[in-house]
Design a protein around this motif. Sequence first.
Motif, short mmCIF file in Angstrom:
data_model
loop_
_atom_site.label_atom_id
_atom_site.label_comp_id
_atom_site.label_asym_id
_atom_site.label_seq_id
_atom_site.Cartn_x
_atom_site.Cartn_y
_atom_site.Cartn_z
N ASN A 196 86.09 34.75 67.77
CA ASN A 196 85.99 35.35 69.10
C ASN A 196 85.68 36.84 69.04
N TYR A 199 82.31 37.93 70.93
CA TYR A 199 82.36 38.87 72.04
C TYR A 199 81.71 40.21 71.69
N TYR A 230 77.95 39.59 71.69
CA TYR A 230 77.52 39.24 73.05
C TYR A 230 77.46 40.49 73.93
N GLN A 279 70.77 36.11 79.51
CA GLN A 279 72.14 35.72 79.17
C GLN A 279 72.15 34.71 78.02
N GLY A 326 73.72 35.10 74.23
CA GLY A 326 74.57 34.07 73.65
C GLY A 326 74.05 33.55 72.33
N PRO A 386 78.08 27.44 73.02
CA PRO A 386 78.51 28.65 73.73
C PRO A 386 77.44 29.25 74.63
N GLN A 392 77.92 27.33 77.70
CA GLN A 392 79.23 27.70 78.24
C GLN A 392 79.21 29.07 78.92
N TYR A 393 78.73 30.07 78.20
CA TYR A 393 78.78 31.42 78.75
C TYR A 393 77.75 31.65 79.85
N GLU A 451 78.98 32.85 83.40
CA GLU A 451 78.50 34.11 83.99
C GLU A 451 77.84 33.88 85.34
N SER A 478 82.75 25.50 82.70
CA SER A 478 81.70 25.88 81.76
C SER A 478 81.84 25.14 80.43
N PHE A 524 89.39 32.37 78.62
CA PHE A 524 88.76 33.22 79.62
C PHE A 524 89.81 33.95 80.47
#
Length: 299
Positions: A78, A82, A85, A102, A106, A172, A175-176, A180, A204, A272
């Motif tokens: 993570n 992050y 990202y 986006q 990712g 991901p 997902q992200y 978003e 997500s 999250f």
Amino acid sequence: MSDSTVHAIAGAGGGIISMAMTYPLITVSSRLQVQKDGKSKDAYKSGLDAVRKIIAKEGVRGLYSGLDSALFGISLTNYTYYYFYEFTKSIINKVQMSTLEQMSAGAVAGAATVMITNPIWVVNTRIATRNAASPSARPMGTVETAMQMIRESGFKSFWQGVTPALILVINPIIQYTVFEKLKDRIAKTRALSSVDFFILGAISKLAATAITYPYIVVKSRMQLKQSDDAKERYSSIMDGFRKIIKHEGIAGLYKGIESKLLQSILTASFLFMAQASLVEYVAKLLTSLGLRAAQPKRI
């Protein structure tokens, strides 16, 4: 420290919290994914059956096999995700990014994360599934498992399953991107609460896991020690798909999906929610320690 670092630290903390809360589900789904013979008396018939048999043979601690490596792995995973990202978003430098932008952010973050953390998850998969593969085998820790892998197959064994893992970067990304987009839509009407982040995380992750689950099964099996039997050994992703379908049917690609969906949804939801809450606290802590300049605006 940069905003990317703040989000990365908060993401690592959120990952540890969510992993600790849902780890038994990870153990169950991992064992169901790698189980090839579902007809033996020791085979797990369902998620609940797996829980019962694991506790009966290994005790409650069996549900937490490999937790130490998983917590280290999720914190590093993570943090890396992050960081890259948010770093990629800062390069794009737009208040409102397009869907393609986006997804690109990712993709960069996901690929970097896989290359850095794959060895950790190979070790974790070996530990979590060791008793299922060899019921009489004694428990082994993270370092001992890693040393055994090096002795038997060399350092290359740490990169087993890296190709399907790279393909699973799409997980991901989906997902992200979904997260978003939904977050931006709600943010236009009101401020988001912790409950909103929990629900958005669930939605997500449900979308991402449902789409990519067959690849997750193949990746998990490729991370195991490969058998000398050609029928049991997967030489590539497509070879894995072919052999699973041939010997186990289409259903073989979805083994353990119930517990995996539950685990993934809960993990993402807690992640999250925790990460969103931790960002502000991490920023304040780093500022008070003199590691970050005071910011005029909340990040």
